[in-house]
Design a protein around this motif. Structure first.
Motif, PDB file in Angstrom:
ATOM      1  N   LYS A   1       4.178   4.227   8.274  1.00 61.18           N
ATOM      2  CA  LYS A   1       3.010   5.233   8.218  1.00 61.18           C
ATOM      3  C   LYS A   1       1.743   4.852   7.900  1.00 61.18           C
ATOM      4  O   LYS A   1       0.607   5.195   8.430  1.00 61.18           O
ATOM      5  N   VAL A   2       1.701   3.721   6.764  1.00 62.25           N
ATOM      6  CA  VAL A   2       0.331   3.060   6.675  1.00 62.25           C
ATOM      7  C   VAL A   2      -0.322   2.655   7.783  1.00 62.25           C
ATOM      8  O   VAL A   2      -1.440   2.512   8.050  1.00 62.25           O
TER       9      VAL A   2
ATOM     10  N   GLY B   1       0.416  -9.009  10.699  1.00 63.89           N
ATOM     11  CA  GLY B   1       1.243  -7.986  11.169  1.00 63.89           C
ATOM     12  C   GLY B   1       1.552  -6.624  10.200  1.00 63.89           C
ATOM     13  O   GLY B   1       0.477  -6.631   9.121  1.00 63.89           O
ATOM     14  N   LYS B   2       2.538  -6.027  10.179  1.00 62.11           N
ATOM     15  CA  LYS B   2       2.529  -4.924   9.022  1.00 62.11           C
ATOM     16  C   LYS B   2       2.696  -5.123   7.837  1.00 62.11           C
ATOM     17  O   LYS B   2       2.152  -4.386   7.220  1.00 62.11           O
ATOM     18  N   ARG B   3       3.430  -6.203   7.498  1.00 60.47           N
ATOM     19  CA  ARG B   3       3.435  -6.562   6.061  1.00 60.47           C
ATOM     20  C   ARG B   3       2.481  -6.986   5.313  1.00 60.47           C
ATOM     21  O   ARG B   3       2.504  -6.803   4.038  1.00 60.47           O
ATOM     22  N   GLY B   4       1.531  -7.740   6.088  1.00 65.80           N
ATOM     23  CA  GLY B   4       0.716  -8.339   5.135  1.00 65.80           C
ATOM     24  C   GLY B   4       0.617  -9.745   5.469  1.00 65.80           C
ATOM     25  O   GLY B   4       0.806 -10.329   6.578  1.00 65.80           O
TER      26      GLY B   4
ATOM     27  N   SER C   1       0.727  12.602   2.182  1.00 68.22           N
ATOM     28  CA  SER C   1       1.038  11.760   3.153  1.00 68.22           C
ATOM     29  C   SER C   1       0.863  12.490   4.420  1.00 68.22           C
ATOM     30  O   SER C   1       1.024  13.971   4.654  1.00 68.22           O
ATOM     31  N   PRO C   2       1.144  11.856   5.675  1.00 67.48           N
ATOM     32  CA  PRO C   2       1.281  12.613   6.832  1.00 67.48           C
ATOM     33  C   PRO C   2       2.276  13.747   6.999  1.00 67.48           C
ATOM     34  O   PRO C   2       2.470  14.960   7.210  1.00 67.48           O
TER      35      PRO C   2
ATOM     36  N   ILE D   1       0.908  -1.267   0.089  1.00 68.61           N
ATOM     37  CA  ILE D   1       0.072  -0.068  -0.028  1.00 68.61           C
ATOM     38  C   ILE D   1       0.781   1.300   0.013  1.00 68.61           C
ATOM     39  O   ILE D   1       0.711   2.295  -0.730  1.00 68.61           O
ATOM     40  N   ALA D   2       2.077   1.131   0.641  1.00 65.80           N
ATOM     41  CA  ALA D   2       2.944   2.204   0.893  1.00 65.80           C
ATOM     42  C   ALA D   2       3.464   2.672  -0.474  1.00 65.80           C
ATOM     43  O   ALA D   2       3.749   3.889  -0.890  1.00 65.80           O
TER      44      ALA D   2
END
Length: 509
Positions: A220-221, A266-269, A211-212, A200-201
């Motif tokens: 950040k995602v 987790g964060k990555r998928g 973006s933020p 996604i990032a």
């Protein structure tokens, strides 16, 4: 006389107001008016002089080294508080000691020269530092009170506006930023569907999506997907857990679906990465014993300086530096070559009939000791209920004035960390209890396919499943070779006369 300049501002706001440029313009003029020669200028832009911040001031560290080498005779600053505003005696000694030992005078345009070797000079500098520290304390108290009042009134206290929202300081009203809110909804939807945060990032970065701060990254995602401001609750003060209502961007059900996906993947998928590596989580470094990590393949030019980076096995200790040296200098091994050689060696082992017999025996032992995940989940829920009761008791004691505010904050923080851990353990245990038959696939099912997989073109996922079934954790990766240990028992091999070597090395052909 040789003179040096030290210029510093302590915040980004002062940097934006160009106060550092004012110092760099006025101080050289003062030096020229005194007839001195300017030898060096040291600058710390946006570095605080508060206690505990000394190591962040790179310019001042260089100034201290040159002072000890006696490369200048006087140090010119706009004010003494540019050097220090600490009330810590030890830190003040670290700051002023080198100048005192070298006989270097501190000079300000308004106060003249101060010789730290004299009682008056040392006393004056110390008093200026203490006055600055007291001003910092009072300013911090005013800021803290202002933030708490703003939160209580529903106004934004300070800092960046949560991504996807807008805030009007003149009216004190919150609203939804249409462009950024659309990105938030997309992130929540894609994460809930099981898509990887890093994918996604990369997609958002390539599209140039708002973006933020800075460019989009995996973290950040993940932060956007985890923050409850998207459902209308913004934690404005994390230390005190003070939240305030804001406009909701997505529904609670969509948010919870994203949390469930993140908890599972987790964060990555779907996996730690979107690729399958045979030795991931199984290998250790042959030089230092540290776990072997994955350096994922990427063709993103912003991460590789324009050069494609293939996936590789890397010792985690390579990233650790001690006294200027790496903790480990183990060779980085490309995944593609190593995995191919490992699978070729395992395919040869699979053809040994003794191996399948040992795998079947191992599975029977595993099946007899299956974990009761439902009981674990019940015990975690009971512990969580006790923690919630303890939290209520602490809040009641604080309201009655029986415990101080710092103690209250520390106790709540500790309970919060434990509650978060237990909540995650409950989710894992419930998922394991519900899908045990699928997650804990019996080894005979794998054994029945071993010969077929060894001779056919197996997919990476199938190869990984076979590796997990027959290879013990702790494979030793040493340079271009790896030593694997099979999940077989030496005692049973001797009794049954099975000739299977439990450990073997895979070396370059």
């Amino acid at each position: 006389m040789r003179a040096a300049i030290y210029a510093r501002v302590s915040s980004a706001t002062q940097r934006e107001r160009h106060t550092i440029e004012n110092q760099l313009r006025s101080l050289p003029e003062y030096i020229r008016a005194q007839g001195w020669s300017l030898t060096e200028t040291y600058v710390d832009d946006g570095r605080s002089a508060k206690a505990g911040k000394l190591d962040e001031r790179e310019g001042f560290a260089r100034c201290l080294r040159d002072a000890e080498a006696r490369r200048f005779d006087v140090l010119v600053v706009a004010d003494v508080d540019r050097l220090t505003r600490t009330d810590d005696m030890q830190e003040r000694a670290r700051i002023l000691g080198p100048f005192q030992r070298a006989g270097i005078q501190i000079v300000t345009p308004s106060g003249g020269a101060l010789d730290l070797r004299t009682m008056f000079g040392e006393l004056w500098v110390t008093m200026q530092a203490l006055v600055g520290a007291e001003e910092n304390r009072k300013r911090a108290e005013r800021i803290k009170s202002g933030k708490l009042r703003a939160i209580a009134e529903g106004r934004k206290p300070a800092g960046p506006t949560p991504f996807g929202l807008a805030y009007d300081r003149t009216t004190g009203k919150w609203s939804i930023d249409a462009a950024r809110a659309a990105i938030v909804r997309e992130i929540i939807e894609r994460v809930g569907a099981g898509e990887s945060c890093i994918v996604i990032a990369d997609d958002l970065h390539e599209r140039g999506a708002p973006s933020p701060r800075g460019h989009w990254t995996r973290h950040k995602v993940w932060q956007v997907a985890r923050s409850r401001h998207v459902v209308g609750v913004w934690v404005a003060d994390k230390a005190r857990r003070l939240s305030m209502p804001v406009p909701a961007i997505v529904s609670e059900s969509a948010f919870q679906a994203a949390q469930a996906a993140l908890m599972e993947h987790g964060k990555r998928g779907l996996r730690r990465t979107k690729h399958v590596y045979l030795l991931e989580g199984l290998a250790i470094c042959g030089k230092c014993g540290a776990p072997i990590a994955i350096r994922s393949a990427t063709r993103n030019p912003r991460r590789t300086n324009g050069n494609p980076s293939p996936a590789a096995y890397v010792c985690r200790a390579r990233k650790l530096v001690h006294r200027g040296e790496r903790r480990c200098d183990a060779t980085i091994v490309l995944v593609a070559d190593m995995d191919e050689r490992v699978w070729h060696a395992l395919a040869s082992k699979i053809r040994d009939p003794g191996l399948t017999a040992e795998i079947e025996k191992l599975d029977r032992a595993r099946s007899a000791n299956r974990r009761n995940w439902k009981s674990d989940a019940d015990s975690y829920r009971a512990r969580l209920a006790r923690l919630q009761h303890a939290e209520s008791a602490i809040v009641a004691r604080f309201r009655r004035g029986l415990i101080s505010e710092p103690t209250f904050d520390n106790e709540l923080a500790a309970l919060g960390r434990e509650k978060t851990m237990l909540t995650e353990q409950i989710v894992i245990a419930e998922r394991a209890a519900a899908g045990f038959a699928e997650d804990q696939r019996p080894a005979p099912d794998v054994v029945a396919q071993l010969h077929e997989l060894a001779s056919a073109s197996a997919t990476p996922a199938e190869r990984r499943r076979v590796v997990e079934a027959i290879v013990a954790p702790g494979a030793v990766l040493d340079g271009d070779s790896v030593t694997l240990t099979l999940l077989v028992e030496a005692g049973s091999r001797a009794e049954r006369g099975v000739d299977v070597e439990p450990s073997f090395a895979v070396v370059p052909g």
